[in-house]
Scaffold this active site. Structure first.
Site, PDB file in Angstrom:
ATOM      1  N   ALA A   1       5.113   3.018   4.007  1.00  0.00           N
ATOM      2  CA  ALA A   1       4.968   4.023   2.951  1.00  0.00           C
ATOM      3  C   ALA A   1       5.451   3.447   1.634  1.00  0.00           C
ATOM      4  CB  ALA A   1       5.770   5.273   3.286  1.00  0.00           C
ATOM      5  N   ASP A   2       4.805   3.878   0.564  1.00  0.00           N
ATOM      6  CA  ASP A   2       5.277   3.545  -0.767  1.00  0.00           C
ATOM      7  C   ASP A   2       6.026   4.714  -1.393  1.00  0.00           C
ATOM      8  OD1 ASP A   2       3.993   0.794  -1.951  1.00  0.00           O
ATOM      9  OD2 ASP A   2       2.816   1.637  -0.321  1.00  0.00           O
ATOM     10  N   ARG A   3       5.753   5.909  -0.898  1.00  0.00           N
ATOM     11  CA  ARG A   3       6.521   7.083  -1.326  1.00  0.00           C
ATOM     12  C   ARG A   3       6.277   8.205  -0.327  1.00  0.00           C
ATOM     13  NH1 ARG A   3       8.278   8.956  -6.847  1.00  0.00           N
ATOM     14  NH2 ARG A   3       7.384   6.990  -7.547  1.00  0.00           N
TER      15      ARG A   3
END
Length: 395
Positions: free
Chosen positions: A266-268
């Site tokens: 995940a990036d966010r």
């Protein structure tokens, strides 16, 4: 030998700290490290995707400034006042934060490091050098902590798959049974300080003699899966198969319950569990739900953004059209052997003049995610909703 995308040497004697990053644009055919001497070079390495992966981006940004500050300390070129050093740190961190907007880890690191410098400047007897050293120590600590966090994520994710999937339960009872996992994009040592998040789960399953096969998608248009994840899987001698992104549905239909889970990074992660990750993740989650395959997000707590209510509030980075319309790679001989000395070729793959939409990420709704694996454990939904407060309350 453990893969290292980030090589960092602390200051020693009169020598300032040194940072080198693996140029991932040249992988998998060339393993080349480049020096990062200051914030400008750190910003460029992140922006150009020589280094990528949310945790690695944050660490490289933090260490780039550590190197810049450490070099000034060694050359006795720091500002004379502690407050001036603090202000410079804040300004340089703000600049580094602009390199890539979607990954929350970078913003989280910037906020934490600003607090470090603010606390350092109010200490009794604070000096320009003491503020600088406080920053450097904190940045270096992030590198160490990321590796230990990743190993914890790997362990928690592996145990969850063993206990909550059909393939996991069968494999624990009978070692002749198959347990396969699919991952998307790159979330291993090349995307972190070491070991990895989603790929760390795969490494942990393999170390426990549970994993029989890993699948990785090529991850168009930038091919992080075929260039980077495949590179790591081959390096670690993990049984693995590469597929194109569009083959996933057919694979899930073929493998049935042998495919225990799809595990992504995940990036966010928004407060409600909506997750921004590499483009193509959302479609994998939809396919997983249709086929009854568990879908896990593996991410450190620094990726969970409680200040962002939902995925609708996440800014999605738009990349250059050329990433879709062109592809770059080395020349190969008829037998497939890479002709390293011949250099790389840039090839056009699309009609000249065609319009291009190239979002780097998409957002997977929380309702399609079975669990978020953190370094404090796996967060599952209660009454259909994620609540991450528990993992932040633990010491």
């Amino acid at each position: 030998m453990v893969l290292q995308a980030i090589q960092y040497e602390p200051a020693s004697g009169s020598s300032p700290p040194a940072l080198r990053v693996l140029d991932q644009l040249l992988l998998p055919h060339r393993t080349t490290y480049v020096d990062v001497l200051d914030c400008e070079e750190g910003h460029a390495a992140i922006k150009q995707m020589k280094v990528r992966g949310a945790p690695a981006i944050a660490i490289v940004a933090a260490l780039a400034l550590a190197v810049e500050i450490g070099t000034k300390v060694a050359a006795r070129k720091l500002p004379s006042r502690a407050d001036d050093v603090k202000e410079t740190i804040g300004q340089r961190l703000d600049y580094l934060k602009t390199s890539r907007p979607t990954a929350v880890n970078l913003g989280d690191a910037v906020s934490k490091l600003k607090i470090v410098s603010k606390k350092a400047v109010i200490q009794s007897g604070a000096s320009a050098e003491s503020v600088a050293q406080a920053y450097i120590v904190a940045a270096e600590r992030m590198l160490v902590d990321d590796v230990s966090d990743n190993k914890a994520i790997g362990g928690y994710g592996a145990r969850w798959i063993e206990e909550n999937t059909v393939a996991g339960k069968k494999r624990k009872q009978d070692q002749s049974q198959q347990l396969k996992v699919l991952t998307h994009c790159n979330t291993g040592s090349l995307a972190t300080a070491g070991y990895g998040t989603a790929l760390g789960v795969i490494r942990s399953l393999r170390a426990g003699d549970m994993l029989t096969q890993a699948y990785c998608t090529e991850t168009r248009p930038y091919n992080q899966g075929s260039r980077l994840t495949a590179y790591e899987l081959v390096h670690d001698q993990i049984p693995a198969t590469l597929i194109t992104d569009s083959m996933t549905c057919a694979l899930l239909a073929r493998e049935g319950k042998n495919l225990a889970a799809i595990v992504v990074g995940a990036d966010r992660v928004a407060a409600n569990g909506d997750t921004a990750n590499k483009i193509g993740t959302y479609s994998l989650a939809v396919l997983a739900r249709h086929h009854g395959v568990k879908f896990l997000v593996a991410a450190p707590r620094t990726t969970i953004d409680l200040a962002t209510a939902s995925g609708q509030d996440i800014e999605i980075e738009q990349r250059a059209p050329e990433e879709v319309t062109r592809i770059k790679g080395p020349k190969v001989a008829a037998d497939g052997q890479v002709l390293v000395d011949e250099g790389a070729e840039l090839i056009s793959t699309a009609a000249i003049g065609i319009d291009v939409w190239n979002p780097a990420f998409d957002v997977t709704p929380a309702e399609l995610i079975d669990g978020v694996v953190t370094e404090r454990g796996v967060v599952e939904k209660t009454d259909g909703k994620f609540d991450f407060t528990g993992v932040f309350q633990q010491s």
